[in-house]
Design a protein around this motif. Sequence first.
Motif, PDB file in Angstrom:
ATOM      1  N   UNK A 128      45.032  55.260  24.351  1.00  0.00           N
ATOM      2  CA  UNK A 128      46.381  54.703  24.554  1.00  0.00           C
ATOM      3  C   UNK A 128      46.616  53.525  23.605  1.00  0.00           C
ATOM      4  N   UNK A 129      45.576  52.665  23.442  1.00  0.00           N
ATOM      5  CA  UNK A 129      45.724  51.482  22.589  1.00  0.00           C
ATOM      6  C   UNK A 129      45.980  51.890  21.146  1.00  0.00           C
ATOM      7  N   UNK A 130      45.238  52.898  20.664  1.00  0.00           N
ATOM      8  CA  UNK A 130      45.424  53.331  19.267  1.00  0.00           C
ATOM      9  C   UNK A 130      46.828  53.896  19.091  1.00  0.00           C
ATOM     10  N   UNK A 131      47.266  54.739  20.045  1.00  0.00           N
ATOM     11  CA  UNK A 131      48.613  55.300  19.953  1.00  0.00           C
ATOM     12  C   UNK A 131      49.666  54.183  19.946  1.00  0.00           C
ATOM     13  N   UNK A 132      49.451  53.180  20.814  1.00  0.00           N
ATOM     14  CA  UNK A 132      50.410  52.074  20.901  1.00  0.00           C
ATOM     15  C   UNK A 132      50.451  51.297  19.583  1.00  0.00           C
ATOM     16  N   UNK A 133      49.262  51.089  18.989  1.00  0.00           N
ATOM     17  CA  UNK A 133      49.206  50.346  17.726  1.00  0.00           C
ATOM     18  C   UNK A 133      49.999  51.081  16.652  1.00  0.00           C
ATOM     19  N   UNK A 134      49.792  52.385  16.552  1.00  0.00           N
ATOM     20  CA  UNK A 134      50.488  53.179  15.531  1.00  0.00           C
ATOM     21  C   UNK A 134      52.002  53.127  15.778  1.00  0.00           C
ATOM     22  N   UNK A 135      52.385  53.315  17.056  1.00  0.00           N
ATOM     23  CA  UNK A 135      53.815  53.293  17.382  1.00  0.00           C
ATOM     24  C   UNK A 135      54.419  51.934  17.053  1.00  0.00           C
ATOM     25  N   UNK A 136      53.718  50.843  17.426  1.00  0.00           N
ATOM     26  CA  UNK A 136      54.235  49.494  17.178  1.00  0.00           C
ATOM     27  C   UNK A 136      54.416  49.265  15.686  1.00  0.00           C
ATOM     28  N   UNK A 137      53.439  49.730  14.903  1.00  0.00           N
ATOM     29  CA  UNK A 137      53.499  49.558  13.453  1.00  0.00           C
ATOM     30  C   UNK A 137      54.739  50.251  12.886  1.00  0.00           C
ATOM     31  N   UNK A 138      54.957  51.496  13.328  1.00  0.00           N
ATOM     32  CA  UNK A 138      56.093  52.246  12.786  1.00  0.00           C
ATOM     33  C   UNK A 138      57.415  51.611  13.173  1.00  0.00           C
ATOM     34  N   UNK A 139      57.535  51.230  14.447  1.00  0.00           N
ATOM     35  CA  UNK A 139      58.795  50.642  14.910  1.00  0.00           C
ATOM     36  C   UNK A 139      59.060  49.339  14.157  1.00  0.00           C
TER      37      UNK A 139
END
Lengths: 324, 115
Positions: A128-139
Amino acid sequence: MAVRTTAVLWTVGVTAVLAGMPFVVRERLPDRLATHWGLGSEVADGSMPLWAASLVPALLWLVTAAGATVPLLRARATAARPWTAAVLLPTGIVLAGSQAAVVRANLDRADWREARQPGAWIVVVLVVAVLAAVAAWFVATRRARAEGGTGSPDSGAPALRIPDDRRVAWFSRTVNPWMQLVAAVTGLVAVGILVAAVGGLADPGGLWAAFAACAVASLSCALFSSVQARVSERGLEVSFGPLGWPTRRWAPGDIDAARAETRGPAQVGGWGYRVSGLGTTVMLRAGECLVIRPRGRRADFAVSVDDARRGAALLNALRTDRSA
Amino acid sequence: MLLSLDKSDTRPLHEQVAGAVRRAIAEGECGPGDRLPSARDLSAALDVNVNTVLRALRGLRDEGLLEFRRGRGVTVAEGAGPHSGLQIRVRELVAEAARLGYSRTDVIDMIRGLP
């Protein structure tokens, strides 16, 4: 503003969850909580009293979050900072998730030794943390582009007139005495530790790690204690440290535009070699920076040197000279 | 600091490099105590051999414009600004005299003869 409020709320919220969770269910927890399991082992090998299990992760989080949030609050302009989001979000998730896993593993146990490793939880939390990091970066990067992508790179770029029969070179150098001091102090500590380790004064295991940490800190501070920028017919050359090594080079043809800009450590996330929403910045002091846009890149490279306006002007003149 | 060399200049290169640094000091490009770029950097940026640059820097040290300090590199000497301005004018005077057919000794005699 919304960015800052979100960052503060997230910091405070995660702190509350980390510190509060064990206390809320303390009736159902043993006196000491199992907090550490060896890799692949079911049985816990480390424990903490309830207050420590609640405060240690909370303090750890506060220090990490403060490092990212305080510069954000102090920055005058709401500069885009994808890194802040990409660090704060997953770190909070990992810590809160691990805390939840620890509490759950200890729940309704009489003694911490009975707590089993919450392996599946940890895996889920990490994913979940890795997915969140990627999503946060893109946004965050998308937002940064939407906010900061205005204005062509050439608009208002200064240019110097160079007579045909002249060869012109521009030099500038910045020194950060504090970095020099830190480099010297950590270097001395590293030498002291090395002497202690070689002399057998203390347990060598921990000492070597401390030596490595101090040596790396000393070298990296020395590397970014001074920076030299030089503009000539060969383009822009930026070299680091007292030895002038390593060096980054751009030929005049590899640069799309050059300009001078005022930047501070709060905008780019601190001192040294910084990657932020503004691109790469070599930040040794607040103030004037020489900023270039390398050809074919969407991010700038900036270095904090005096007299950057003339450096940029000369670089623009050389650039148009070559392309003409 | 900005340094510039005249590509059509026929003087020896080390004199040209010394002239460029002298002019930079006279125009306040670098003040007393400022550190000059290393000889290696100057040689790369001006596309001049490093020994030529060193020869120029040593000449400027002998004129009292630069100081060589161990560990601190080459720095601009105290009071170098006005001093280098005078140096430039003296050189211009000698060059002008030579163009008109006067030797250095003639110029010195003229100065001695001043009231």
